[in-house]
Scaffold this active site. Structure first.
Site, PDB file in Angstrom:
ATOM      1  N   LYS A   1       0.839  -1.208   0.000  1.00 28.05           N
ATOM      2  CA  LYS A   1       0.000   0.000   0.000  1.00 28.05           C
ATOM      3  C   LYS A   1       0.868   1.250   0.000  1.00 28.05           C
ATOM      4  O   LYS A   1       1.893   1.300   0.684  1.00 28.05           O
ATOM      5  CB  LYS A   1      -0.904  -0.034   1.242  1.00 28.05           C
ATOM      6  CG  LYS A   1      -1.877   1.126   1.380  1.00 28.05           C
ATOM      7  CD  LYS A   1      -2.710   0.947   2.652  1.00 28.05           C
ATOM      8  CE  LYS A   1      -3.732   2.054   2.851  1.00 28.05           C
ATOM      9  NZ  LYS A   1      -4.548   1.835   4.083  1.00 28.05           N
TER      10      LYS A   1
ATOM     11  N   SER B   1      -9.526   1.738   3.542  1.00 25.99           N
ATOM     12  CA  SER B   1      -8.742   2.541   2.621  1.00 25.99           C
ATOM     13  C   SER B   1      -7.746   1.740   1.787  1.00 25.99           C
ATOM     14  O   SER B   1      -7.172   2.247   0.827  1.00 25.99           O
ATOM     15  CB  SER B   1      -7.964   3.612   3.411  1.00 25.99           C
ATOM     16  OG  SER B   1      -7.031   2.992   4.305  1.00 25.99           O
TER      17      SER B   1
ATOM     18  N   SER C   1      -9.946  -0.560   7.522  1.00 25.39           N
ATOM     19  CA  SER C   1      -9.299  -0.330   6.226  1.00 25.39           C
ATOM     20  C   SER C   1      -8.666  -1.554   5.594  1.00 25.39           C
ATOM     21  O   SER C   1      -8.315  -1.534   4.419  1.00 25.39           O
ATOM     22  CB  SER C   1      -8.245   0.777   6.350  1.00 25.39           C
ATOM     23  OG  SER C   1      -8.854   2.035   6.474  1.00 25.39           O
TER      24      SER C   1
END
Length: 495
Positions: A112, A189, A213
């Protein structure tokens, strides 16, 4: 082993974010091409050990898949083609010499875009964070490289990780691979990381979890997601959102793969005070021991109000399976209402995010998306006293929950109350997941596990929630369900 990164912006070369390398059949001895993309870490490691493939072939293979699918899915923000192929070649050389670094040696991984990589800007899904060019990589990235994994690229995310739907008007929203007809969101997220694993663009991928997330994207994309205990995995070199809630997590195709990563990623991180003096755990030691005689809680009906009927049906079927495996299922009352977790957790996130990121959003000329900017700016008006009162209420809720769960081994709750929505149907003013912030607010750990497809053909899932630092127990319960069902993760059509 160091990592040098030659960046290739995803979507620029060949329009798909990866270099179109010469050998598409690098795993020719390991089954059909479609199956190769969806093998577990353990299966890949076995193929490497037997000489059926090489790290270079694996890396080329996944780069080609990214080149094929990333324009459609928007999972990767950038790939590191030249650098990761050099790293893969170095892994092969070590293996050829008769050595290996560990069970994940030579296997690609996605990260990420909230984790620092030395010498490169970390965007955290934003164009505002242009001044973050770290001298050293994030602790978790360092641990991956020390384990011999090949960092293949960085994945898209919600701006500053402050959102659960998976949208990002600034950098673009990843597309959920389970709906070929329309753009459904992937959850946030850590949206791009979940998509990369679900669509076979990486075997595993790192994410973070502040209020769901990892778990929301895992459930909506139909993969395994682990939200680790706060402090268990060092967060040094991770762009902060809310230090009270932030934790490292990841996505995988099997429960054992998640356990393998947990064992690798632990260690002392001098940049994270929450990690100080945290004892390491062995996630694989008892993972096959089953769940006979365990007591597992389920939410009372009042706390399940508003859950999609299909999701609730699949949730109940999973509980029935756990009962068939020898567990006792009994109701448990949460100490606060679902609305309280959403409100209080959100207040802590806004207060702390403004202190961490306010410099990027205060100016009217800020390039940050107005929705994200509003969430962070809301923290400016929360007084120090109100913040302290919320933290005190959090401690009281944790103590009360500890009393209520004293006789239980774990708690199962829905992974989300809805399935992934179309991008055009997203309403940023309402929560995408009633059950995301509960775990962070109560300082727990959780595994998100798929439970099947709804009548819409979209994935649903549960969370297996455990006490802090009982991460291995959550994986053990998920593994028992996985074995009982003959697997939990399935492949979306077209990939």
């Amino acid at each position: 082993m160091s990592i040098e990164i030659d960046r290739l912006k995803a979507g620029h070369k060949g329009d798909n974010g990866g270099s179109a390398v010469s050998r598409e059949d690098g795993l020719e001895n390991a089954g059909s091409e479609r199956g190769q993309a969806f093998r577990s870490l353990e299966e890949i490691a076995t193929a490497l050990e037997r000489g059926e493939t090489t790290s270079v072939a694996l890396t080329e293979y996944f780069l080609n898949r990214i080149a094929t699918f990333n324009t459609q899915l928007h999972a990767y923000s950038e790939t590191f083609a030249d650098a990761c192929l050099r790293q893969a070649a170095a892994c092969d050389a070590i293996r050829h010499s008769g050595q290996t670094i560990g069970p994940l040696h030579g296997i690609p991984v996605a990260v990420k875009d909230i984790f620092d990589i030395a010498g490169l800007p970390t965007s955290a899904g934003s164009t505002a964070l242009h001044d973050r060019v770290p001298e050293q990589s994030a602790f978790a990235v360092q641990r991956l490289i020390q384990a011999g994994m090949v960092v293949i690229g960085r994945t898209h995310m919600v701006e500053f990780a402050f959102g659960g739907w998976g949208t990002n008007p600034v950098m673009g929203a990843p597309r959920n691979p389970w709906d070929p007809s329309q753009h459904r969101v992937a959850g946030g997220s850590s949206s791009g990381s979940a998509v990369s694993v679900a669509a076979g663009l990486a075997p595993v991928a790192l994410g973070t979890d502040t209020g769901g997330s990892v778990r929301t994207p895992a459930v909506w994309c139909g993969v395994i997601g682990l939200k680790t205990s706060h402090g268990l995995i060092g967060r040094g070199g991770v762009v902060p959102l809310c230090g009270t809630h932030d934790s490292v997590g990841w996505f995988s195709r099997t429960v054992r793969d998640s356990a393998l990563l947990l064992n690798v990623l632990q260690g002392a991180d001098p940049r994270d005070a929450a990690n100080a003096r945290v004892a390491e755990i062995d996630a694989l030691a008892e993972i096959e021991h089953g769940i006979a005689n365990m007591k597992i809680g389920r939410l009372v009906d009042a706390d399940l109000a508003g859950v999609d009927p299909d999701i609730l049906r699949l949730h109940d079927e999973a509980l029935e399976d756990l009962e068939a495996l020898g567990a006792t299922i009994a109701p448990i009352h949460l100490p606060l209402s679902i609305a309280d977790y959403l409100k209080s957790g959100g207040d802590i996130m806004s207060y702390e995010s403004f202190r961490a990121l306010g410099q990027y959003v205060e100016a009217e000329s800020s390039p940050v998306d107005p929705t994200i900017r509003g969430r962070i700016m809301a923290g400016k008006s929360i007084t120090d006293d109100a913040y302290r009162q919320t933290l005190q209420r959090r401690l009281e809720a944790q103590a009360e929950f500890a009393d209520r769960i004293a006789d239980y081994d774990a708690l199962v709750m829905p992974g989300s109350h809805i399935v992934a929505r179309t991008l055009t149907d997203v309403d940023e003013s309402v929560p995408p997941n009633f059950y995301g912030r509960v775990v962070n607010f109560l300082d727990l750990a959780a595994v998100a596990a798929p439970t099947g497809l709804t009548s819409e053909g979209m994935p649903a899932g549960i969370q297996i929630v455990v006490r802090k630092f009982d991460d291995a127990l959550a994986l053990r319960i998920a593994r028992a369900l996985e074995k009982h069902r003959g697997g939990l993760v399935h492949v979306p059509a077209g990939y």
